[in-house]
Design an enzyme around this catalytic site. Structure first.
Site, PDB file in Angstrom:
ATOM      1  N   ASP A 224      12.636   6.165  -1.100  1.00  0.00           N
ATOM      2  CA  ASP A 224      11.682   5.906  -0.035  1.00  0.00           C
ATOM      3  C   ASP A 224      12.405   6.131   1.296  1.00  0.00           C
ATOM      4  OD1 ASP A 224      10.172   4.653   1.997  1.00  0.00           O
ATOM      5  OD2 ASP A 224       9.140   3.413   0.520  1.00  0.00           O
TER       6      ASP A 224
ATOM      7  N   TYR B 151       4.432   7.753  10.408  1.00  0.00           N
ATOM      8  CA  TYR B 151       4.048   7.089  11.668  1.00  0.00           C
ATOM      9  C   TYR B 151       5.190   6.305  12.292  1.00  0.00           C
ATOM     10  CZ  TYR B 151       3.064   3.455   8.144  1.00  0.00           C
ATOM     11  OH  TYR B 151       3.149   2.591   7.102  1.00  0.00           O
ATOM     12  N   LYS B 152       6.367   6.305  11.651  1.00  0.00           N
ATOM     13  CA  LYS B 152       7.520   5.607  12.242  1.00  0.00           C
ATOM     14  C   LYS B 152       8.319   6.618  13.062  1.00  0.00           C
ATOM     15  CE  LYS B 152       7.190   2.137   8.640  1.00  0.00           C
ATOM     16  NZ  LYS B 152       7.596   1.702   7.294  1.00  0.00           N
TER      17      LYS B 152
HETATM   18  C1  PLP Z   1       6.592   1.328   6.375  1.00  0.00           C
HETATM   19  C2  PLP Z   1       6.886   1.293   4.927  1.00  0.00           C
HETATM   20  C3  PLP Z   1       5.874   1.473   3.985  1.00  0.00           C
HETATM   21  C4  PLP Z   1       4.457   1.620   4.434  1.00  0.00           C
HETATM   22  O1  PLP Z   1       3.579   1.888   3.399  1.00  0.00           O
HETATM   23  P1  PLP Z   1       2.056   2.235   3.744  1.00  0.00           P
HETATM   24  O2  PLP Z   1       1.486   2.607   2.451  1.00  0.00           O
HETATM   25  O3  PLP Z   1       2.093   3.332   4.759  1.00  0.00           O
HETATM   26  O4  PLP Z   1       1.447   1.025   4.350  1.00  0.00           O
HETATM   27  C5  PLP Z   1       6.229   1.509   2.644  1.00  0.00           C
HETATM   28  N1  PLP Z   1       7.503   1.352   2.254  1.00  0.00           N
HETATM   29  C6  PLP Z   1       8.502   1.157   3.147  1.00  0.00           C
HETATM   30  C7  PLP Z   1       9.909   1.017   2.684  1.00  0.00           C
HETATM   31  C8  PLP Z   1       8.211   1.114   4.501  1.00  0.00           C
HETATM   32  O5  PLP Z   1       9.182   0.907   5.380  1.00  0.00           O
END
Ligand code: PLP
Length: 413
Positions: free
Chosen positions: A196, A221-222
């Site tokens: 991830d 989006y980050k």
């Molecule tokens: C931000 C983040 C997510 C976000 O998941 P969404 O399905 O976009 O809400 C998932 N896993 C990690 C490790 C994150 O930092």
């Protein structure tokens, strides 16, 4: 002028990425250190989105699936993200949320690993959604889920391991995990490595192809500044694509989506990771946002990111009474992402007061202040101001004799 503010001037003057700052919508009264949660808006995006809505949708309507390139957007934008995560073209598809892509990747990994491998490993410190989905993927595929810390993964790997789901950078502490080493260890045990990249893509080089990562997911989006709810992406290593058996085989991933066949035949390549009709408005906002990366060196981004976090830790030490804040972000550069997390008594209240004074970070329960440093638009002057205001807020709250803070001072090393 204080010594740190002079240093900030020098560092900003020498910053080769500083011109990129003007490509973002930023408010001069605010120091924005929450780009690890929602990246800032690139200034050209609103007009591009308006064109997508008014002309592509409003005037061309159905023709836009072909003429405006809507249908191919998931793979096209995947190829635009590819160099940012060290992937050759044809291996990334954009769409759905990170959560959904975690599910696709894990179930597909288990299916590729084979029947005799009955265990899934997941990062015990993971962002919760990854853990929830891993639990469901394990239950659905009849595997056992084991939660271990990334440090415990090498010892936990074995003949039973089907796949390992890890975070490149820990969302809470900002710790950078050893992607090359843990991927190699997974492979040595015959397991697949699923990463991830939510907190690393756009902040540091990832090297998916170079390190032989099997599957990866991440949000846009980050650090990629794609906008609220922008679609996520899924990487499937080219060699694995023919065996990638999606648990969500929607019609968009069919070899002939418009053949309307009653039975499923998966598309070749990255498109196999698609599900249903893509969220075009968000996706094309992301595509426009990614233009700020044209010509940007990831090595320069990484160097600035480390300089920003080093400088922040230095300034926090200079401006904060010892004992008020403890960094939980690793000191060694090889173990640090692009954020600094400070343990602080009453973190929620401190962050509220920081935001009221124009310094925007966030906090994670129970006691962590998070500050994300986006190298494309955060300046060293921002860093100095954030640390100075933080020092004031923390001193103000506790008073000189206050006793609620932790024992160790923040450290830069
Ligand atoms: C931000 C983040 C997510 C976000 O998941 P969404 O399905 O976009 O809400 C998932 N896993 C990690 C490790 C994150 O930092």
């Amino acid at each position: 002028m204080s010594e740190p503010s002079l240093r900030a001037k020098e560092l900003d003057a020498a910053d080769g990425l500083a011109p990129l700052r003007s490509r973002f919508v930023l408010d001069p009264g605010t120091v924005y250190l929450d780009g690890n949660s929602l990246g800032a808006l690139p200034a050209h995006v609103p007009d591009r989105v308006a064109d997508v809505v008014r002309r592509q949708w409003g005037e061309l309507r159905i023709r836009s699936w072909e003429e405006s390139g809507w249908w191919a957007a998931p793979e096209r934008i995947g190829d635009r993200i590819a160099p940012l995560v060290g992937a050759a073209p044809g291996q990334i598809v954009v769409g759905d949320s990170t959560s959904v892509n975690v599910f696709k990747a894990l179930v597909a990994a288990v299916r590729m690993a084979g029947e005799h491998r009955d265990e899934l490993l997941v990062d015990a410190t993971t962002f919760p959604t990854d853990g929830y989905l891993a639990e469901s993927a394990a239950r659905l595929t009849g595997r056992t889920l084991r939660a271990v810390t990334p440090q415990e993964v090498p010892a936990a790997l074995g003949r039973r391991t089907a796949a390992v789901l890890l975070n490149h950078v820990d969302y809470r502490t900002g710790r950078l995990h050893d992607l090359p080493g843990l991927t190699a260890a997974s492979h040595a045990a015959g397991a697949l490595a699923v990463w991830d990249l939510c907190h690393s893509a756009g902040a540091l080089p990832v090297g998916l192809d170079e390190h032989g990562v099997d599957l990866a997911v991440g949000c846009t989006y980050k650090y990629l500044n794609g906008g609220p709810g922008a679609p996520a992406y899924l990487y499937v290593r080219r060699a694995l694509q023919p065996r990638f058996d999606s648990p969500l085989p929607g019609w968009n991933s069919h070899a002939e989506p418009f053949g309307m066949a009653p039975s499923y035949t998966p598309a070749p390549g990255a498109a196999r990771g698609r599900v249903g009709t893509p969220d075009i408005l968000s996706m094309l906002a992301l595509e426009a946002a990614l233009e700020v990366w044209d010509g940007v060196s990831l090595a320069a981004v990484r160097a600035k990111s480390l300089a920003l976090t080093d400088f922040f830790l230095e300034c926090v030490t200079a401006y904060t009474e010892p004992g008020r804040l403890t960094s939980v972000t690793p000191g060694p550069h090889g173990q640090r992402g692009s954020q600094v997390a400070l343990r602080c008594a009453d973190a929620a209240d401190v962050m509220k007061r920081l935001i009221a004074r124009g310094v925007v970070g966030d906090h994670r329960a129970p006691d962590v202040l998070r500050f994300g440093f986006t190298p494309l638009y955060v300046s060293f002057a921002d860093v100095e101001r954030a640390a100075r205001v933080l020092g004031e807020v923390v001193a103000d709250r506790d008073g000189p004799a206050g006793g609620a803070a932790t024992a160790e001072p923040a450290r830069a090393g």
